[in-house]
Design a protein around this motif. Structure first.
Motif, PDB file in Angstrom:
ATOM      1  N   PHE A  29      -9.769   2.259 -40.243  1.00 20.49           N
ATOM      2  CA  PHE A  29      -9.359   4.121 -40.846  1.00 20.49           C
ATOM      3  C   PHE A  29     -10.177   4.734 -40.833  1.00 20.49           C
ATOM      4  O   PHE A  29      -9.859   6.239 -41.462  1.00 20.49           O
ATOM      5  N   GLY A  30     -11.233   3.991 -40.940  1.00 16.69           N
ATOM      6  CA  GLY A  30     -12.566   5.090 -40.566  1.00 16.69           C
ATOM      7  C   GLY A  30     -12.943   5.690 -42.360  1.00 16.69           C
ATOM      8  O   GLY A  30     -12.545   4.764 -42.780  1.00 16.69           O
ATOM      9  N   ASN A  31     -13.681   7.331 -42.305  1.00 20.12           N
ATOM     10  CA  ASN A  31     -14.202   7.069 -43.698  1.00 20.12           C
ATOM     11  C   ASN A  31     -12.677   7.111 -44.569  1.00 20.12           C
ATOM     12  O   ASN A  31     -13.006   7.959 -45.654  1.00 20.12           O
ATOM     13  N   ASN A  32     -11.302   7.163 -44.325  1.00 20.88           N
ATOM     14  CA  ASN A  32     -10.720   7.817 -44.486  1.00 20.88           C
ATOM     15  C   ASN A  32      -8.923   7.247 -44.847  1.00 20.88           C
ATOM     16  O   ASN A  32      -7.867   7.288 -44.322  1.00 20.88           O
ATOM     17  N   PRO A  33      -8.882   5.753 -46.053  1.00 21.90           N
ATOM     18  CA  PRO A  33      -8.345   4.643 -46.298  1.00 21.90           C
ATOM     19  C   PRO A  33      -6.680   5.765 -46.476  1.00 21.90           C
ATOM     20  O   PRO A  33      -6.633   6.902 -47.514  1.00 21.90           O
ATOM     21  N   PRO A  34      -5.199   5.055 -46.342  1.00 23.45           N
ATOM     22  CA  PRO A  34      -4.112   5.738 -46.521  1.00 23.45           C
ATOM     23  C   PRO A  34      -4.329   5.572 -47.920  1.00 23.45           C
ATOM     24  O   PRO A  34      -4.728   4.499 -49.194  1.00 23.45           O
ATOM     25  N   GLN A  35      -3.616   6.509 -48.580  1.00 26.38           N
ATOM     26  CA  GLN A  35      -2.876   6.431 -50.225  1.00 26.38           C
ATOM     27  C   GLN A  35      -1.818   5.988 -49.921  1.00 26.38           C
ATOM     28  O   GLN A  35      -1.180   6.633 -49.158  1.00 26.38           O
TER      29      GLN A  35
END
Length: 135
Positions: A29-35
């Protein structure tokens, strides 16, 4: 000492320097993991469901028939009691057999309700309500 001499003496070989642990794989997810998404909960309240939750609280059972409310059929009842032998019954029976020196006294605990477990049942729906263990 050389390596052949160490092997003859039964010593283990010298440890080698291990390479450092590899780097972890890159994140998908790169630096933005899913919330995590919070879904609203729906609570359905039916008539009488408030009382059913309170009836799951175990009531104290006595050695004889006890008045209570059946959690299965929700009726006010006086329980039907079945007396069954437990470990205490067997131990008292064995002790009487040893102390008396004969087998005549070993049947007495099986005839006494105070040495047995009292299992309580609903007389209407035959559901198990609870049990009383003598102290």
């Amino acid at each position: 000492m050389d390596a052949t001499m160490e092997n003859k003496m039964g010593l283990p070989p010298p440890y080698e320097q291990m390479p450092p642990n590899p780097a972890p794989p890159p994140s998908y997810f790169g630096n933005n993991p899913p919330q995590p998404v919070a879904h609203p909960r729906t609570v359905v309240v039916t008539p009488g469901s408030e009382n059913r939750a309170a009836s799951n609280v175990p009531t104290k059972m006595g050695p004889g028939p006890t008045g209570t409310s059946c959690p299965t059929c929700n009726k006010s009842i006086v329980t039907r009691v079945d007396y069954v032998p437990n470990n205490r019954t067997h131990i008292v029976s064995a002790a009487l057999c040893v102390l008396a020196g004969c087998c005549c006294g070993c049947f007495v605990p099986y005839c006494m309700k105070s040495c047995k477990t009292a299992n309580h049942y609903c007389p209407q729906c035959k559901a198990f309500i609870g049990s009383y263990l003598p102290s």
